[in-house]
Design an enzyme around this catalytic site. Structure first.
Site, mmCIF file in Angstrom:
data_model
loop_
_atom_site.group_PDB
_atom_site.id
_atom_site.type_symbol
_atom_site.label_atom_id
_atom_site.label_comp_id
_atom_site.label_asym_id
_atom_site.label_seq_id
_atom_site.Cartn_x
_atom_site.Cartn_y
_atom_site.Cartn_z
ATOM 1 N N PHE A 246 1.379 -1.024 0.314
ATOM 2 C CA PHE A 246 -0.040 -0.038 0.048
ATOM 3 C C PHE A 246 1.173 1.908 -0.334
ATOM 4 C CE2 PHE A 246 -2.447 -3.670 2.363
ATOM 5 C CZ PHE A 246 -3.279 -3.497 0.967
ATOM 6 N N CYS A 248 1.745 4.682 -1.194
ATOM 7 C CA CYS A 248 0.671 5.540 -2.381
ATOM 8 C C CYS A 248 1.758 6.922 -1.875
ATOM 9 C CB CYS A 248 -0.923 5.307 -2.015
ATOM 10 S SG CYS A 248 -1.646 6.488 -3.086
ATOM 11 N N ARG A 257 10.188 12.213 -5.627
ATOM 12 C CA ARG A 257 10.900 11.788 -4.686
ATOM 13 C C ARG A 257 11.011 11.450 -3.173
ATOM 14 N NH1 ARG A 257 13.854 9.966 -8.342
ATOM 15 N NH2 ARG A 257 15.645 8.604 -6.379
ATOM 16 N N LEU A 258 9.732 11.227 -3.107
ATOM 17 C CA LEU A 258 8.674 11.252 -1.759
ATOM 18 C C LEU A 258 8.903 9.944 -1.073
ATOM 19 C CD1 LEU A 258 7.714 12.424 1.105
ATOM 20 C CD2 LEU A 258 5.856 12.144 -0.431
ATOM 21 N N THR A 281 6.114 -6.812 -3.000
ATOM 22 C CA THR A 281 6.101 -7.293 -5.218
ATOM 23 C C THR A 281 5.247 -5.986 -5.619
ATOM 24 O OG1 THR A 281 3.573 -7.921 -4.531
ATOM 25 C CG2 THR A 281 4.502 -9.363 -4.355
ATOM 26 N N LEU A 538 -1.377 -9.742 -1.030
ATOM 27 C CA LEU A 538 -2.808 -8.387 -1.830
ATOM 28 C C LEU A 538 -2.790 -7.157 -2.428
ATOM 29 C CD1 LEU A 538 -4.780 -8.685 2.154
ATOM 30 C CD2 LEU A 538 -4.695 -10.490 0.111
HETATM 31 S S1 MYA Z 1 3.980 -1.618 -4.494
HETATM 32 C C1 MYA Z 1 1.937 -0.654 -4.934
HETATM 33 C C2 MYA Z 1 2.979 0.854 -5.176
HETATM 34 N N1 MYA Z 1 2.263 1.714 -5.584
HETATM 35 C C3 MYA Z 1 1.235 2.158 -6.914
HETATM 36 O O1 MYA Z 1 1.376 1.804 -7.931
HETATM 37 C C4 MYA Z 1 -0.146 3.114 -6.470
HETATM 38 C C5 MYA Z 1 0.158 4.452 -7.448
HETATM 39 N N2 MYA Z 1 1.859 5.097 -7.103
HETATM 40 C C6 MYA Z 1 1.860 5.466 -7.007
HETATM 41 O O2 MYA Z 1 1.534 5.980 -5.543
HETATM 42 C C7 MYA Z 1 3.738 6.395 -7.163
HETATM 43 O O3 MYA Z 1 3.716 6.321 -8.974
HETATM 44 C C8 MYA Z 1 4.652 5.910 -5.935
HETATM 45 C C9 MYA Z 1 5.707 6.166 -6.393
HETATM 46 C C10 MYA Z 1 4.766 5.625 -4.740
HETATM 47 C C11 MYA Z 1 4.744 3.979 -6.821
HETATM 48 N N3 MYA Z 1 8.159 0.286 -5.596
HETATM 49 O O4 MYA Z 1 8.325 9.446 -5.009
HETATM 50 P P1 MYA Z 1 9.208 9.249 -6.375
HETATM 51 C C12 MYA Z 1 10.842 4.041 -6.788
HETATM 52 C C13 MYA Z 1 9.473 0.618 -4.666
HETATM 53 O O5 MYA Z 1 9.590 10.263 -7.145
HETATM 54 P P2 MYA Z 1 6.587 8.224 -7.394
HETATM 55 C C14 MYA Z 1 3.803 -1.718 -3.635
HETATM 56 O O6 MYA Z 1 2.865 -1.555 -2.446
HETATM 57 C C15 MYA Z 1 11.447 4.304 -8.539
HETATM 58 O O7 MYA Z 1 11.977 3.284 -9.243
HETATM 59 N N4 MYA Z 1 9.948 1.935 -5.466
HETATM 60 O O8 MYA Z 1 8.378 8.436 -7.295
HETATM 61 C C16 MYA Z 1 4.976 -2.365 -2.483
HETATM 62 C C17 MYA Z 1 12.270 5.447 -8.596
HETATM 63 O O9 MYA Z 1 13.971 4.899 -7.607
HETATM 64 P P3 MYA Z 1 14.574 4.775 -8.207
HETATM 65 C C18 MYA Z 1 9.081 2.385 -6.694
HETATM 66 O O10 MYA Z 1 5.838 7.496 -8.541
HETATM 67 C C19 MYA Z 1 5.915 -1.258 -2.144
HETATM 68 C C20 MYA Z 1 11.210 6.203 -6.741
HETATM 69 O O11 MYA Z 1 10.728 5.608 -5.891
HETATM 70 C C21 MYA Z 1 8.200 2.254 -6.793
HETATM 71 O O12 MYA Z 1 6.128 9.917 -6.610
HETATM 72 C C22 MYA Z 1 7.413 -1.336 -1.699
HETATM 73 C C23 MYA Z 1 10.682 7.389 -7.210
HETATM 74 O O13 MYA Z 1 10.410 7.858 -6.344
HETATM 75 C C24 MYA Z 1 6.959 0.801 -6.365
HETATM 76 N N5 MYA Z 1 6.511 0.419 -6.425
HETATM 77 O O14 MYA Z 1 5.261 7.437 -6.226
HETATM 78 C C25 MYA Z 1 8.080 -0.358 -1.274
HETATM 79 N N6 MYA Z 1 7.172 2.898 -7.534
HETATM 80 O O15 MYA Z 1 15.363 6.358 -8.930
HETATM 81 C C26 MYA Z 1 9.689 -1.646 -0.968
HETATM 82 C C27 MYA Z 1 8.358 3.348 -8.065
HETATM 83 O O16 MYA Z 1 15.928 4.260 -8.134
HETATM 84 C C28 MYA Z 1 9.464 -1.611 0.182
HETATM 85 N N7 MYA Z 1 9.674 2.810 -6.988
HETATM 86 O O17 MYA Z 1 14.379 4.170 -9.654
HETATM 87 C C29 MYA Z 1 11.110 -2.186 0.585
HETATM 88 C C30 MYA Z 1 11.626 -2.615 2.241
HETATM 89 C C31 MYA Z 1 11.207 -1.327 2.704
HETATM 90 C C32 MYA Z 1 11.427 -2.507 4.728
HETATM 91 C C33 MYA Z 1 12.635 -2.558 4.390
HETATM 92 C C34 MYA Z 1 11.781 -4.077 6.325
HETATM 93 C C35 MYA Z 1 13.654 -4.071 6.799
#
Ligand code: MYA
Length: 538
Positions: A246, A248, A257-258, A281, A538
């Site tokens: 989730f 978002c 870059r949030l 995922t 999910l």
């Molecule tokens: S997957 C579902 C993701 N959500 C959506 O697709 C909803 C609609 N889209 C949005 O809300 C935005 O477009 C999102 C990106 C938030 C996706 N997972 O802020 P930015 C990287 C990881 O300028 P925006 C789910 O929920 C991108 O490659 N990274 O981008 C699982 C770039 O990095 P880099 C992603 O478009 C989430 C950077 O973000 C994703 O405004 C798992 C750009 O940031 C993505 N889905 O916002 C998260 N999409 O420069 C990881 C883009 O390197 C968790 N990016 O290419 C990791 C484990 C953390 C916990 C660890 C504990 C030990």
């Protein structure tokens, strides 16, 4: 501590403003640049870099799964003139040894260097050889900063209190308007508040792992990321980790870059609890999937799917023929099939645990946790909804033999999508396959036993044909499943069509050998090996 260099936002506000409509006066607050401060939150910010124009790329996001029409994809191989052309073109490419790069979704990636954020994180790089499985880096909780990463002063972090219905509704609103869409913005996931409660407030949930970003002035929620605890087994290794979902960011704050900040903040909080690994995922390709599964879709209400642009009419077919193709019997056929009851949990738990033990990547449930996932109740009285209740989230059915033994079980959940601009329909009502198990799979040690495969295939076909009948009766429009578990054995036979959505599985801070995702490079289902993935996200 961290010596990661400071990075700053690269997008001009006008890029964002021109892409979205202002739907709320408060949102004028959102047209600011957000800093991606990669430093330790307890250090000060570095100097801004020069602004650079960021070119918007069409992203392939997880929601593409929702739109990938079953017919559109299967029509490529249904013998129509255009498909013949496509096939011969593909043959040619295969001969030129180029087909792999066209059919492998993981090849749709940037170069490692372009992942400005991900290249700094403990994840497997695309070209990294794997010699052994295990954590990438090891830290201790005292190395983890106590205070949150700094945001621009207009924004603030909030630990979202999921027990407060007003706050859950805010998360629902944010996701409902800004979460995953398909490539053409025809559909957007609509996770119901009860669904979010089911998915996030699991037994042993950690309140601190639910992180929101608000605008200070208006208190508007503009971004969210969630984590839940999960016990995983990857081959013989146990991993106490988090499952991240989730993520978002409000549409008006995109490409600022949030996301990197949110990921770092949720990582910090999870690390503080002594957890160092995570599973997540996404539909986008990031460094580096440990597995990739493909979405398959089975039409239940073809005319509606056609009306909303989910399923095109293949060449040479009529609407009547399509309706006939997807017609299902009125009643289920499996003897002893019934809705699961709470006291079935011991048997279902044993059956599922033994079945999941056969896969390479699986969740190790605790009994209470499984009860939550399969028998979720909500509302003040905590009562499970009736089978036909349209607000129910998850359905689980068992097969009980004449001795009272549960031999099989299967489940599915409801996840709707908003149909973004359609005069006739507002919602796509999709059933998603959830966990299942069959005692037939336990009859042999190896998953490769050919006699057992034949028996298992027959059993799963019966079980999921009944699942389709039940889902149809519950008024679902489509039944979706991935190529994980033993699904490749029955998807095509039950008239599921391969979609153009792929779901990539990722591990954070863990290197692992790749896991089969259930389909072959030419796009066919891998009936022989099936998938090593047994985690349904999910
Ligand atoms: S997957 C579902 C993701 N959500 C959506 O697709 C909803 C609609 N889209 C949005 O809300 C935005 O477009 C999102 C990106 C938030 C996706 N997972 O802020 P930015 C990287 C990881 O300028 P925006 C789910 O929920 C991108 O490659 N990274 O981008 C699982 C770039 O990095 P880099 C992603 O478009 C989430 C950077 O973000 C994703 O405004 C798992 C750009 O940031 C993505 N889905 O916002 C998260 N999409 O420069 C990881 C883009 O390197 C968790 N990016 O290419 C990791 C484990 C953390 C916990 C660890 C504990 C030990």
């Amino acid at each position: 501590m961290s010596d990661i260099p400071v990075q700053l936002a690269e997008l001009e506000d006008s890029d964002v403003a021109s892409e979205v409509e202002v739907d709320n006066e408060d949102e004028s607050q959102l047209d600011h640049v957000i800093l991606e401060n990669s430093t330790n939150p307890e250090e000060t910010q570095g100097k801004p870099k020069k602004k650079k124009k960021h070119h918007k790329k069409k992203k392939k996001v997880a929601a593409e799964e929702v739109v990938a029409g079953p017919v559109s994809s299967s029509s490529v191989s249904n013998g129509s003139p255009s498909s013949a052309k496509l096939n011969s073109f593909r043959d040619l490419l295969e001969k030129l040894a180029l087909a792999d790069s066209l059919s492998d979704p993981v090849d749709k990636r940037k170069s490692m260097d372009q992942y400005r954020f991900w290249k700094t994180q403990p994840v497997v790089k695309f070209d990294q050889p794997i010699d052994d499985e295990g954590p990438i880096e090891t830290k201790t909780t005292d190395q983890i900063p106590d205070s949150p990463y700094p945001l621009l002063e207009e924004f603030e972090w909030e630990t979202m209190d999921l027990t407060n219905p007003e706050i859950s509704n805010e998360i629902f609103d944010l996701l409902c308007n800004n979460y995953v869409e398909d490539a053409d913005s025809t559909f957007r996931f609509k996770y119901a508040p009860e669904f979010l409660d089911w998915a996030m407030r699991i037994p042993n949930y950690q309140p601190e792992w639910h992180v929101g970003v608000r605008v200070v002035a208006t208190k508007k929620l503009v971004a969210y990321i969630s984590g839940i605890p999960v016990n995983l087994r990857l081959r013989n290794n146990k991993i106490a980790g988090a499952e991240i979902n989730f993520l978002c960011v409000h549409k008006k704050l995109r490409a600022k870059r949030l996301t990197p900040l949110m990921i770092k903040e949720v990582t910090r909080r999870i690390n503080k609890s002594g957890i160092w690994q995570a599973l997540y995922t996404a539909g986008v390709v990031l460094p580096k999937p440990v597995s990739t599964c493909r979405y398959y879709h089975r039409s239940l209400n073809w005319p509606k799917l056609h009306d909303i642009g989910f399923s095109p009419l293949p060449a040479g077919m009529t609407k009547a023929k399509m309706i006939a193709r997807y017609k299902l019997p009125e009643t289920t056929a499996t003897l002893g099939l019934r809705l699961m009851q709470r006291d079935d949990i011991d048997q279902v738990y044993d059956l599922l645990s033994a079945y999941l033990a056969k896969f390479e990547l699986a969740q190790e449930f605790e009994k209470g946790e499984l009860l939550h996932w399969l028998m979720y109740t909500y509302g003040l009285d905590g009562k499970l909804n009736q089978e036909m209740d349209p607000d129910r989230i998850v359905w689980a059915y068992v097969v009980e033999d004449s001795n009272g033994l549960i031999t099989d079980f299967m489940s599915f959940y409801r996840l709707q999508s908003t149909v973004i601009s359609n005069d006739k329909h507002e919602t796509l009502n999709a059933a998603y396959q959830f966990y299942y198990a069959s005692s037939i799979a336990l009859e042999t040690q190896s998953r490769a036993d050919s006699v057992n495969i034949v028996k298992l295939k027959a059993r799963l076909m019966d079980l999921f044909n009944d699942a389709l009948i039940l889902a149809k009766r519950l008024d679902f429009d489509v039944f979706n499943a991935l190529t994980l578990l033993d699904n490749p054995l029955f998807l095509e036979e039950l008239k599921f069509g391969g979609g153009d959505g792929y779901l990539h599985y990722y591990l954070f801070n863990y290197k692992a050998f790749p896991i089969n995702g259930g389909y072959l490079k030419d796009g066919q289902l891998d009936q022989k090996n099936r998938s090593g993935v047994a985690v349904v996200m999910l």
